[in-house]
Design a protein around this motif. Structure first.
Motif, PDB file in Angstrom:
ATOM      1  N   THR A 150     -35.120   9.243  21.537  1.00 34.89           N
ATOM      2  CA  THR A 150     -34.266  10.000  20.628  1.00 34.89           C
ATOM      3  C   THR A 150     -33.663  11.208  21.334  1.00 34.89           C
ATOM      4  O   THR A 150     -32.479  11.521  21.155  1.00 34.89           O
ATOM      5  CB  THR A 150     -35.074  10.460  19.404  1.00 34.89           C
ATOM      6  N   GLY A 151     -34.473  11.908  22.143  1.00 34.33           N
ATOM      7  CA  GLY A 151     -33.964  13.056  22.886  1.00 34.33           C
ATOM      8  C   GLY A 151     -32.861  12.681  23.855  1.00 34.33           C
ATOM      9  O   GLY A 151     -31.871  13.413  23.997  1.00 34.33           O
ATOM     10  N   LEU A 152     -33.008  11.537  24.536  1.00 35.66           N
ATOM     11  CA  LEU A 152     -31.957  11.087  25.453  1.00 35.66           C
ATOM     12  C   LEU A 152     -30.671  10.763  24.695  1.00 35.66           C
ATOM     13  O   LEU A 152     -29.569  11.116  25.134  1.00 35.66           O
ATOM     14  CB  LEU A 152     -32.426   9.860  26.227  1.00 35.66           C
ATOM     15  N   PHE A 153     -30.803  10.099  23.560  1.00 36.47           N
ATOM     16  CA  PHE A 153     -29.622   9.789  22.766  1.00 36.47           C
ATOM     17  C   PHE A 153     -28.985  11.072  22.229  1.00 36.47           C
ATOM     18  O   PHE A 153     -27.756  11.193  22.199  1.00 36.47           O
ATOM     19  CB  PHE A 153     -30.002   8.853  21.610  1.00 36.47           C
ATOM     20  N   LEU A 154     -29.819  12.008  21.808  1.00 37.64           N
ATOM     21  CA  LEU A 154     -29.309  13.273  21.285  1.00 37.64           C
ATOM     22  C   LEU A 154     -28.499  14.009  22.346  1.00 37.64           C
ATOM     23  O   LEU A 154     -27.415  14.540  22.076  1.00 37.64           O
ATOM     24  CB  LEU A 154     -30.478  14.143  20.818  1.00 37.64           C
ATOM     25  N   ARG A 155     -29.021  14.026  23.561  1.00 38.20           N
ATOM     26  CA  ARG A 155     -28.312  14.721  24.632  1.00 38.20           C
ATOM     27  C   ARG A 155     -26.978  14.063  24.943  1.00 38.20           C
ATOM     28  O   ARG A 155     -26.027  14.727  25.380  1.00 38.20           O
ATOM     29  CB  ARG A 155     -29.190  14.771  25.883  1.00 38.20           C
ATOM     30  N   ALA A 156     -26.898  12.770  24.721  1.00 38.45           N
ATOM     31  CA  ALA A 156     -25.646  12.040  24.951  1.00 38.45           C
ATOM     32  C   ALA A 156     -24.717  12.066  23.744  1.00 38.45           C
ATOM     33  O   ALA A 156     -23.653  11.439  23.772  1.00 38.45           O
ATOM     34  CB  ALA A 156     -25.956  10.591  25.328  1.00 38.45           C
ATOM     35  N   GLY A 157     -25.115  12.749  22.681  1.00 37.94           N
ATOM     36  CA  GLY A 157     -24.274  12.826  21.492  1.00 37.94           C
ATOM     37  C   GLY A 157     -24.300  11.583  20.634  1.00 37.94           C
ATOM     38  O   GLY A 157     -23.337  11.298  19.920  1.00 37.94           O
ATOM     39  N   ARG A 158     -25.399  10.832  20.700  1.00 40.51           N
ATOM     40  CA  ARG A 158     -25.508   9.599  19.930  1.00 40.51           C
ATOM     41  C   ARG A 158     -26.772   9.622  19.090  1.00 40.51           C
ATOM     42  O   ARG A 158     -27.663  10.426  19.326  1.00 40.51           O
ATOM     43  CB  ARG A 158     -25.561   8.387  20.877  1.00 40.51           C
ATOM     44  N   ARG A 159     -26.809   8.725  18.117  1.00 41.39           N
ATOM     45  CA  ARG A 159     -28.020   8.531  17.319  1.00 41.39           C
ATOM     46  C   ARG A 159     -28.766   7.310  17.818  1.00 41.39           C
ATOM     47  O   ARG A 159     -28.142   6.292  18.156  1.00 41.39           O
ATOM     48  CB  ARG A 159     -27.686   8.337  15.842  1.00 41.39           C
ATOM     49  N   LEU A 160     -30.078   7.396  17.846  1.00 42.11           N
ATOM     50  CA  LEU A 160     -30.872   6.213  18.162  1.00 42.11           C
ATOM     51  C   LEU A 160     -30.730   5.172  17.056  1.00 42.11           C
ATOM     52  O   LEU A 160     -30.585   3.973  17.326  1.00 42.11           O
ATOM     53  CB  LEU A 160     -32.344   6.605  18.345  1.00 42.11           C
ATOM     54  N   VAL A 161     -30.769   5.628  15.805  1.00 39.28           N
ATOM     55  CA  VAL A 161     -30.567   4.743  14.650  1.00 39.28           C
ATOM     56  C   VAL A 161     -29.380   5.290  13.859  1.00 39.28           C
ATOM     57  O   VAL A 161     -29.414   6.445  13.419  1.00 39.28           O
ATOM     58  CB  VAL A 161     -31.817   4.690  13.754  1.00 39.28           C
ATOM     59  N   PRO A 162     -28.320   4.520  13.676  1.00 36.82           N
ATOM     60  CA  PRO A 162     -27.146   5.018  12.948  1.00 36.82           C
ATOM     61  C   PRO A 162     -27.486   5.411  11.513  1.00 36.82           C
ATOM     62  O   PRO A 162     -28.529   5.034  10.968  1.00 36.82           O
ATOM     63  CB  PRO A 162     -26.183   3.815  12.975  1.00 36.82           C
ATOM     64  N   VAL A 163     -26.589   6.188  10.923  1.00 35.80           N
ATOM     65  CA  VAL A 163     -26.757   6.571   9.522  1.00 35.80           C
ATOM     66  C   VAL A 163     -26.243   5.433   8.647  1.00 35.80           C
ATOM     67  O   VAL A 163     -25.038   5.179   8.579  1.00 35.80           O
ATOM     68  CB  VAL A 163     -25.997   7.877   9.209  1.00 35.80           C
ATOM     69  N   TRP A 164     -27.172   4.739   8.039  1.00 34.17           N
ATOM     70  CA  TRP A 164     -26.848   3.675   7.096  1.00 34.17           C
ATOM     71  C   TRP A 164     -27.353   4.077   5.711  1.00 34.17           C
ATOM     72  O   TRP A 164     -28.491   4.510   5.549  1.00 34.17           O
ATOM     73  CB  TRP A 164     -27.515   2.360   7.509  1.00 34.17           C
TER      74      TRP A 164
END
Length: 376
Positions: free
Chosen positions: A219-233
């Motif tokens: 999650t931290g890696l995705f956060l740093r890249a400006g992405r979500r690990l799990v999209p908002v559904w």
């Protein structure tokens, strides 16, 4: 806690939610470590299956992913590995220091205030029954006192962070799948690190808790890249909210809890694995894991939470969260001190207010002082 943010925002600002919720977890851990106060009835563990410890480890994984992730993405990786090693050594030293300090606090309470009950609780008894074994076990982290047992687990998890981060950069979903599989094997065969000199394994079993730490790292890696690990559904938000409501009713309604616990027993009798049908903290069983993940997903997907975390009212919690390790260490020592104070005095609501309020103020003062030193 990783919704989409712009590249300049990623570089210039910390996500306020991480600091605020880590600070909130520290406050709840402190309150829970002083049994018998009126305030412990209002911490998160009273409203679901998980408690502040799961949240703290998840957020520690997120913070580690943000802090160490870029250094493991490109050569040379040795400087980052050495940074992680230095952090592990710091955690070890803090753990030993806190352990010695709380032994002194409990001993002082017994000698000067006749608070002797603590000597037989929280794994203090082996200090008298097998002192040589304890003197071996403490530096090996095989003998851990109650309330002083989360840092060894975190140190072990952080020792695996370089390999985890290396894999997460290349195959994040494969790493998550491998982590889930290892968590299941740990629960199936009751794998754990050994205690010494006591029999048994660690209360915070790093072989099981690695799953929540790995989820945090990715999650931290995705956060740093400006992405979500799990999209908002929307459907997943509703499902997470429904699970949290189920856990709340399960916790608060004795009749419903009895019926559901019976269903879980029937599930176990039908052959469901222990790590699926139990509520065990040591092995981070499924109901606890799903509960903290549902909380995290829901609050990370609501924009109002981010706005609230960035407000002035949340600033004290953010201050605690930015200085998590020293605040946690001081809070642990203060929690045993407060147990001695409560044991030496008659129960009182005002006493509870004093020990909890005074302890939090001291932790805030330490965090503020460290911030000022860092700024200078």
């Amino acid at each position: 806690m990783a919704d989409t943010i712009s590249a300049p925002d990623r570089v210039s600002r910390r996500d306020p939610r991480l600091d605020v919720f880590r600070g909130l977890a520290l406050v709840m851990i402190f309150i829970n470590h002083i049994p018998g106060t009126v305030f412990e009835n209002y911490t998160s563990r009273n409203f679901g299956f998980s408690d502040a410890a799961e949240g703290f480890v998840l957020m520690s994984g997120i913070a580690a992913g943000i802090a160490y992730g870029p250094g493991m993405a490109r050569a040379p990786i040795l400087p980052t590995v050495l940074r992680i090693g230095h952090r592990i050594w710091t955690l070890y030293l803090v753990h030993i220091m806190v352990t010695i300090a709380v032994i002194g606090v409990v001993a002082a309470g017994a000698r000067w205030f006749d608070v002797v009950g603590l000597l037989s609780q929280n794994n203090f008894a082996p200090i008298f029954n097998d002192p040589l074994g304890v003197m071996i076990g403490i530096p090996l982290m095989g003998h851990q006192l109650g309330y002083v047992n989360i840092l060894p687990m975190y140190a072990v998890l952080l020792a695996g962070a370089p390999a985890m981060l290396w894999a997460a950069h290349r195959w994040p979903y494969l790493l998550l799948a491998a982590s889930v599989a290892f968590w299941a094997l740990t629960g199936q065969f009751r794998l754990n690190l050994p205690n010494y000199p006591n029999p048994g394994g660690w209360f915070f079993n790093p072989l099981a808790w690695q799953l929540i730490f790995v989820i945090g790292l990715v999650t931290g890696l995705f956060l740093r890249a400006g992405r979500r690990l799990v999209p908002v559904w929307r459907w997943l938000q509703l499902l997470a909210a429904a699970y949290l409501i189920l856990a709340l009713v399960w916790t608060k309604s004795p009749d419903f809890a009895a019926a559901m616990n019976h269903r879980m027993w029937q599930l176990s009798e039908a052959g469901a694995p222990f790590y699926i049908s139990a509520f065990d903290k040591t092995f981070l069983t499924l109901p606890r894991l799903l509960h903290i993940l549902a909380i995290t997903y829901l609050i990370s997907s609501l924009p109002v939470v981010r706005r609230a975390a960035g407000s002035a009212l949340a600033a004290p919690l953010a201050l605690l969260g930015r200085q998590a390790l020293p605040v946690f260490a001081l809070g642990t020592i203060l929690s045993l001190t407060c147990q001695v104070i409560k044991g030496a005095n008659a129960p009182s609501g005002w006493l509870d207010v004093g020990v909890i309020g005074g302890g939090i103020c001291l932790q805030l003062a330490l965090a503020w002082a460290r911030e000022r030193v860092r700024q200078r």
